[in-house]
Write a protein that holds these residues in place. Sequence first.
Motif, short mmCIF file in Angstrom:
data_model
loop_
_atom_site.label_atom_id
_atom_site.label_comp_id
_atom_site.label_asym_id
_atom_site.label_seq_id
_atom_site.Cartn_x
_atom_site.Cartn_y
_atom_site.Cartn_z
N ARG A 17 0.83 -1.20 0.00
CA ARG A 17 0.00 0.00 0.00
C ARG A 17 0.86 1.25 0.00
O ARG A 17 0.44 2.30 -0.46
N GLU A 18 2.06 1.11 0.57
CA GLU A 18 3.01 2.22 0.66
C GLU A 18 4.39 1.69 0.29
O GLU A 18 4.70 0.52 0.55
N ALA A 19 5.20 2.54 -0.30
CA ALA A 19 6.54 2.12 -0.70
C ALA A 19 7.33 1.61 0.50
O ALA A 19 7.37 2.26 1.55
N GLY A 77 -9.75 3.61 9.18
CA GLY A 77 -10.09 3.82 7.78
C GLY A 77 -10.01 2.58 6.93
O GLY A 77 -10.36 2.62 5.75
N ARG A 78 -9.55 1.47 7.50
CA ARG A 78 -9.43 0.23 6.73
C ARG A 78 -10.35 -0.88 7.23
O ARG A 78 -10.19 -2.04 6.86
N SER A 106 -5.87 6.96 8.70
CA SER A 106 -5.40 6.81 7.31
C SER A 106 -3.94 6.42 7.18
O SER A 106 -3.40 6.45 6.07
N HIS A 107 -3.28 6.06 8.25
CA HIS A 107 -1.85 5.74 8.25
C HIS A 107 -1.03 6.88 7.66
O HIS A 107 -0.21 6.68 6.74
N ILE A 108 -1.23 8.06 8.20
CA ILE A 108 -0.43 9.22 7.85
C ILE A 108 0.28 9.70 9.12
O ILE A 108 -0.19 9.45 10.23
N ALA A 141 -0.59 3.99 18.83
CA ALA A 141 0.73 3.79 18.23
C ALA A 141 0.90 4.80 17.11
O ALA A 141 0.03 4.95 16.24
N LEU A 142 2.01 5.51 17.12
CA LEU A 142 2.24 6.59 16.16
C LEU A 142 2.53 6.04 14.77
O LEU A 142 3.50 5.30 14.59
N PRO A 143 1.73 6.38 13.77
CA PRO A 143 2.04 5.94 12.40
C PRO A 143 3.39 6.49 11.95
O PRO A 143 3.68 7.68 12.12
N LEU A 144 4.23 5.61 11.45
CA LEU A 144 5.56 5.97 10.96
C LEU A 144 6.47 6.50 12.06
O LEU A 144 7.60 6.94 11.79
N GLY A 145 6.00 6.50 13.29
CA GLY A 145 6.83 6.82 14.44
C GLY A 145 7.18 8.28 14.63
O GLY A 145 8.02 8.62 15.46
#
Length: 217
Positions: A17-19, A77-78, A106-108, A141-145
């Motif tokens: 879904r993401e690189a 969102g999923r 939204s995993h942002i 949990a923080l998306p992408l930290g």
Amino acid sequence: MITNLCFHGIGVCTQEREAGEARYWVSADAFHGILDETLDRPDVKISFDDGNRSDVAIALPALQERNLSATFFALAGRLDDPSSLSPADLRTLRAHGMAVGSHGWSHIPWRGLSPADARRELIEAREALVEASGGEIADAALPLGRYDRKLLSQLRGAAYRTVFTSDRFRARPNAWLQARYSVTSLDTADSIRNLLTRPTSVSEVRMVTASLVKRMR
């Protein structure tokens, strides 16, 4: 001190879904071996980010076989995505003694969000996950930290009990901000055994310093 291990996907990532997402998927065999390394280790805590359906299809049975528990950070969102955890899946996890937390909508990245986006990611996502899972959502949990002082203040204001990062160092058991180690496709039972048994490394000390900088910026 405790070591928080974070998984993202178990098995094969058939479509990113993401690189770079595939880097964080662990084969089922490696996953089973890593879980075995955590047995009889009360200083190890396990969590799962992104809400992939492999959490319930592969991870849950493996955890049950070993009498282990974990926290699953889902994406609101999923919930209707067939490749992701559904409301029924979240309730299944709870029914088997697992905890459910919020990974947002939204995993942002949550750092630098507009007020409307911050409400959606921090508040509305939690409300949707409470309804979907049929229970309390106390942890995030923080998306992408990514984080900074403003975001941590927003999360405290939203009354999250514990917030988990992707910083790679051991954590104090009762700390509000908890660092985690993300397990990657390159990890094996041997590499995790080494992580759990080695003394604090120079890189971990650097990560602690980096975390302090993030909290102040």
